[in-house]
Structure formats: C-alpha cells, structure tokens
Design a protein around this motif. Structure first.
Motif, PDB file in Angstrom:
ATOM      1  N   MET A   9       0.848  -1.198   0.000  1.00 16.07           N
ATOM      2  CA  MET A   9       0.000   0.000   0.000  1.00 16.07           C
ATOM      3  C   MET A   9       0.877   1.239   0.000  1.00 16.07           C
ATOM      4  N   TYR A  10       0.560   2.178  -0.872  1.00 11.21           N
ATOM      5  CA  TYR A  10       1.316   3.423  -0.987  1.00 11.21           C
ATOM      6  C   TYR A  10       0.364   4.616  -0.877  1.00 11.21           C
ATOM      7  N   PRO A  11       0.105   5.097   0.334  1.00  8.57           N
ATOM      8  CA  PRO A  11      -0.749   6.287   0.494  1.00  8.57           C
ATOM      9  C   PRO A  11      -0.078   7.502  -0.154  1.00  8.57           C
ATOM     10  N   LEU A  12      -0.871   8.312  -0.804  1.00  9.31           N
ATOM     11  CA  LEU A  12      -0.342   9.481  -1.510  1.00  9.31           C
ATOM     12  C   LEU A  12      -0.435  10.715  -0.620  1.00  9.31           C
ATOM     13  N   LYS A  13       0.323  10.677   0.477  1.00  9.47           N
ATOM     14  CA  LYS A  13       0.363  11.798   1.409  1.00  9.47           C
ATOM     15  C   LYS A  13       1.655  11.703   2.211  1.00  9.47           C
ATOM     16  N   ASP A  14       2.050  12.807   2.811  1.00 12.43           N
ATOM     17  CA  ASP A  14       3.281  12.828   3.600  1.00 12.43           C
ATOM     18  C   ASP A  14       3.199  11.924   4.819  1.00 12.43           C
ATOM     19  N   GLU A  15       2.087  11.951   5.513  1.00 11.22           N
ATOM     20  CA  GLU A  15       1.892  11.110   6.700  1.00 11.22           C
ATOM     21  C   GLU A  15       1.274   9.780   6.266  1.00 11.22           C
ATOM     22  N   TYR A  16       2.096   8.896   5.744  1.00 14.33           N
ATOM     23  CA  TYR A  16       1.594   7.653   5.158  1.00 14.33           C
ATOM     24  C   TYR A  16       1.534   6.481   6.145  1.00 14.33           C
ATOM     25  N   ARG A  68      -6.454   9.152  -1.053  1.00 13.68           N
ATOM     26  CA  ARG A  68      -5.831   8.396  -2.141  1.00 13.68           C
ATOM     27  C   ARG A  68      -4.661   7.539  -1.685  1.00 13.68           C
ATOM     28  N   ALA A  69      -4.614   6.352  -2.289  1.00 13.76           N
ATOM     29  CA  ALA A  69      -3.517   5.422  -2.068  1.00 13.76           C
ATOM     30  C   ALA A  69      -3.460   4.474  -3.262  1.00 13.76           C
ATOM     31  N   ILE A  70      -2.283   3.957  -3.487  1.00 10.62           N
ATOM     32  CA  ILE A  70      -2.094   2.934  -4.509  1.00 10.62           C
ATOM     33  C   ILE A  70      -1.948   1.596  -3.798  1.00 10.62           C
ATOM     34  N   PHE A  71      -2.703   0.601  -4.254  1.00  9.39           N
ATOM     35  CA  PHE A  71      -2.567  -0.756  -3.746  1.00  9.39           C
ATOM     36  C   PHE A  71      -1.997  -1.617  -4.871  1.00  9.39           C
ATOM     37  N   VAL A  72      -0.862  -2.225  -4.631  1.00 10.11           N
ATOM     38  CA  VAL A  72      -0.253  -3.152  -5.584  1.00 10.11           C
ATOM     39  C   VAL A  72      -0.452  -4.546  -5.013  1.00 10.11           C
TER      40      VAL A  72
END
Length: 87
Positions: A9-16, A68-72
């Motif tokens: 999981m790659y959240p698209l924010k500084d505090e991930y 928003r986040a990217i899930f691979v």
C-alpha cells in the motif's frame, strides 16, 4: 478455494504510516484470515470469497478515511502461507 494475496500500500500523502498501519490492523481483525506483515508487504491467506470481500471492504474504508492510495496486489490460488504444505 483458497487464495494467497500479497499487498503493498502506498498512500499518496506525507503522513503515510498511519494509513498503512490502520489497513493492516483492519486485515488482522478478520479472524478467518492469516495475515503476515513484513517491511515490504503484507501477505493474506484464506478462503477466496471471504478474502476478496474483506479486501473490497477494507480498501474502501481506507480510501474513505485516509484518501488516495495505490494498492499493488499479487493473487495466486491456493494457500501459500509459510509453514503450510504446498503442492
């Protein structure tokens, strides 16, 4: 049918980190799933229908709570959990 899923999981924010920790905690709250987390990804093992339903639910919750986040994800049929007998 059993299913094995590897998720990053790659959240698209500084505090991930809080978003990742919350998502993993939610996966762990489902007692019929086996969840193994390491520094690179989370692996989840369980019944196909249950696992897909849980991912649908928990990914949506994560988007609603953290944005928003990217899930691979990688999916393979069968239970490939470490220590299990594999064919």
């Amino acid at each position: 049918m059993q299913l094995s899923v590897e998720i990053s999981m790659y959240p698209l924010k500084d505090e991930y980190i809080p978003a990742i920790q919350a998502f993993i905690a939610q996966l762990n709250s489902h007692p019929k799933l086996k969840v193994i987390t390491n520094t690179m990804s989370t692996q989840v093992f369980g019944d196909y229908d249950l696992l897909m339903d849980v991912l649908k639910l928990e990914m949506r919750k994560s988007y609603e709570q953290f944005g928003r986040a990217i899930f691979v994800c990688k999916f393979i049929d069968g239970d490939l959990a470490p220590g299990e007998a594999h064919v």
